[in-house]
Write an enzyme that holds these catalytic residues in place. Structure first.
Site, PDB file in Angstrom:
ATOM      1  N   HIS A  29       0.856  -1.188   0.000  1.00  0.00           N
ATOM      2  CA  HIS A  29       0.000   0.000   0.000  1.00  0.00           C
ATOM      3  C   HIS A  29       0.896   1.243   0.000  1.00  0.00           C
ATOM      4  CE1 HIS A  29      -3.729  -2.211   1.825  1.00  0.00           C
ATOM      5  NE2 HIS A  29      -3.718  -2.281   0.511  1.00  0.00           N
TER       6      HIS A  29
ATOM      7  N   HIS B  21     -11.153  -9.933  -6.125  1.00  0.00           N
ATOM      8  CA  HIS B  21     -10.882  -8.604  -5.563  1.00  0.00           C
ATOM      9  C   HIS B  21     -10.092  -7.833  -6.618  1.00  0.00           C
ATOM     10  CE1 HIS B  21      -9.707  -5.483  -2.841  1.00  0.00           C
ATOM     11  NE2 HIS B  21      -8.623  -6.041  -2.351  1.00  0.00           N
TER      12      HIS B  21
ATOM     13  N   GLU C 232      -8.219  -5.085  -6.280  1.00  0.00           N
ATOM     14  CA  GLU C 232      -7.016  -4.321  -5.908  1.00  0.00           C
ATOM     15  C   GLU C 232      -5.839  -4.831  -6.738  1.00  0.00           C
ATOM     16  OE1 GLU C 232      -6.350  -3.913  -1.685  1.00  0.00           O
ATOM     17  OE2 GLU C 232      -4.968  -2.234  -1.996  1.00  0.00           O
TER      18      GLU C 232
ATOM     19  N   ASP D  97      -2.829  -5.650  -6.491  1.00  0.00           N
ATOM     20  CA  ASP D  97      -1.931  -6.772  -6.170  1.00  0.00           C
ATOM     21  C   ASP D  97      -2.495  -8.104  -6.658  1.00  0.00           C
ATOM     22  OD1 ASP D  97      -3.756  -6.016  -4.104  1.00  0.00           O
ATOM     23  OD2 ASP D  97      -2.823  -7.420  -2.728  1.00  0.00           O
TER      24      ASP D  97
ATOM     25  N   HIS E 270     -11.703  -6.612   2.263  1.00  0.00           N
ATOM     26  CA  HIS E 270     -11.688  -5.318   2.907  1.00  0.00           C
ATOM     27  C   HIS E 270     -12.090  -4.186   1.996  1.00  0.00           C
ATOM     28  CE1 HIS E 270      -7.669  -3.794   1.297  1.00  0.00           C
ATOM     29  NE2 HIS E 270      -7.846  -4.955   0.743  1.00  0.00           N
TER      30      HIS E 270
ATOM     31  N   ASP F  69      -8.128 -11.707   0.361  1.00  0.00           N
ATOM     32  CA  ASP F  69      -7.301 -11.106   1.424  1.00  0.00           C
ATOM     33  C   ASP F  69      -7.603 -11.679   2.817  1.00  0.00           C
ATOM     34  OD1 ASP F  69      -5.736  -9.365  -0.107  1.00  0.00           O
ATOM     35  OD2 ASP F  69      -7.242  -7.787  -0.053  1.00  0.00           O
TER      36      ASP F  69
ATOM     37  N   TYR G 251      -1.784  -8.409   9.952  1.00  0.00           N
ATOM     38  CA  TYR G 251      -2.673  -8.164   8.809  1.00  0.00           C
ATOM     39  C   TYR G 251      -4.062  -7.752   9.308  1.00  0.00           C
ATOM     40  CZ  TYR G 251      -4.269  -8.814   3.997  1.00  0.00           C
ATOM     41  OH  TYR G 251      -4.765  -8.609   2.735  1.00  0.00           O
TER      42      TYR G 251
ATOM     43  N   HIS H 285      -2.804 -14.089  -0.081  1.00  0.00           N
ATOM     44  CA  HIS H 285      -1.445 -13.770   0.377  1.00  0.00           C
ATOM     45  C   HIS H 285      -1.007 -14.829   1.383  1.00  0.00           C
ATOM     46  CE1 HIS H 285      -1.524  -9.718  -1.309  1.00  0.00           C
ATOM     47  NE2 HIS H 285      -2.670  -9.487  -0.696  1.00  0.00           N
TER      48      HIS H 285
HETATM   49 FE1  FEO Z   1      -6.821  -5.839  -0.925  1.00  0.00          FE
HETATM   50 FE2  FEO Z   1      -4.337  -8.091  -1.354  1.00  0.00          FE
HETATM   51  O1  FEO Z   1      -5.428  -6.663  -1.808  1.00  0.00           O
END
Ligand code: FEO
Length: 395
Positions: free
Chosen positions: A23, A79, A81, A83, A145, A164, A192, A225
């Site tokens: 981030h 998701h 995002e 990544d 999230h 996530d 996390y 992750h």
């Molecule tokens: Fe919310 Fe691993 O991205």
């Protein structure tokens, strides 16, 4: 490097050993991370998520070794995002018509990031996608999230792809929770949760209860992750339920910053005072200018009380204290107590400012705080010790 989870499921992600912040510079990743993507082979083949953009070419090369890309029938974007979606633009150049299954918010977000009108298929909780022998069942996980987040559940194998949720920024040569150092794994999992999921704890609780209510057996949890939960996979679900319920341990955290060590001496004397009346409690001190803010947040998450100290500078507080208090405010901790302290010379506003920020962050103030003038002498340090004793007894 791809690895087989079973005959029809392959991990096709990327382990990022070098990553030290996430981030932007907002989240420290001392142990690196991984971007987990999964390939399910059945009569139809589905890819779940991708990896960060810098690894797109490597991802596509590895994926091509696992399957002819033209045989990927479905892409699931749990998701949006970057990544997890960062390799989509390169992949979609090669298989442009492949449908992408995601939530309606996922479509908005993917379009917002990549400005492409790919073949999106919106899905909602309970929607199913048949792969042949097995099905994917989608479960929206709004605000876990992001508004677009969702889980996918694979029938037959009983695997939850949770994105996530239940993940950790943890690069490892191992893939499963029963293979890695449990203390490291839990440290990364709680960090996390504390830093990313704390504001959504009520939703975490509701969502977990909703998923449990579906009555689906879970033999493995594959997050996006870190490590896959294979041995007693529901242990992390039970742990999330505990973390979601205004979690605290028997711990007091003291955060301070200092210019000429006066506030540091106060912090240490206060800490000793607390410890003298609570010998079993953990009492941890952090100079916020010299400590990793995400590690501090993790300790605050575990604490029943937080004490914050700063001298006064320019009628305000030191910038590292202002910064960490802003992080703490945003995370919305519940059920914690707080107190302020600081060494003052001239005007001495710091304690009142910290009190205000702690109250704004939802902490119950234990008292009006403690000021000491200039460099604390023996009697002032005794006063700090006594202050710590009073704080300790009030918890
Ligand atoms: Fe919310 Fe691993 O991205």
């Amino acid at each position: 490097m791809n690895f087989k989870i079973n005959d029809h499921l392959t991990w096709v992600g990327k382990t990022d050993w070098e990553l030290r912040s996430f981030h932007g510079e907002e989240y420290s990743t001392h142990r690196g991370s991984s971007y987990n993507a999964y390939l399910i082979r059945d009569r139809k083949n589905a890819l779940i998520d991708t990896v960060r953009q810098p690894f797109a070419a490597e991802f596509i090369e590895n994926l091509s070794q696992a399957i002819d890309l033209n045989r990927i029938d479905y892409i699931v974007a749990n998701h949006a995002e970057v990544d997890h979606s960062g390799a989509l633009p390169e992949l979609m150049k090669l298989i442009p018509d492949t449908p992408i299954y995601c939530t309606a918010n996922g479509i908005k977000s993917l379009k917002g990031h990549y400005h492409q009108d790919w073949n999106f298929v919106p899905v909602k909780t309970g929607d199913r996608l048949s792969l042949g022998e097995r099905e994917l069942i989608f479960v929206e996980a709004r605000m876990l999230h992001w508004p677009d987040s969702m889980f996918a559940y694979l029938t037959g194998d009983n695997i939850l792809f949770s994105n996530d949720a239940f993940g950790q920024h943890y690069a490892s040569e191992y893939r499963y929770n029963d293979q890695v150092d449990r203390a490291e794994l839990y440290q990364e999992a709680i960090k996390y949760y504390a830093n990313i999921l704390t504001p959504f704890s009520k939703l975490v609780e509701q969502k977990i209860n909703e998923v449990i209510g579906l009555g689906l057996p879970v033999s493995m949890i594959c997050p996006s992750h870190g490590i896959i939960w294979r041995e007693d996979p529901l242990q992390i679900v039970r742990q999330y339920l505990k973390w979601a319920q205004d979690y605290q341990e028997d711990q007091v955290t003291i955060i301070y910053d200092t210019m000429w060590n006066s506030t540091r001496k106060m912090a240490e004397a206060i800490g000793e005072g607390i410890k003298s009346v609570r010998p079993e409690s953990a009492v941890k001190l952090f100079n916020s200018a010299r400590s990793d803010k995400n590690d501090i947040i993790t300790e605050v998450f575990k604490s029943k009380a937080l004490l914050v100290g700063s001298p006064t500078v320019n009628r305000g507080i030191l910038s590292s204290i202002a910064g960490i208090l802003e992080e703490i405010r945003g995370l919305g901790f519940k059920g914690k107590k707080g107190a302020a302290f600081g060494s003052v010379g001239w005007s001495g506003e710091s304690v009142e400012i910290i009190n205000g920020k702690l109250a704004e962050a939802g902490f119950e103030l234990l008292n009006d705080g403690l000021k000491v003038t200039w460099n604390p002498d023996e009697s002032a340090l005794k006063e700090c010790h006594a202050f710590g004793e009073r704080v300790g007894k009030s918890l």
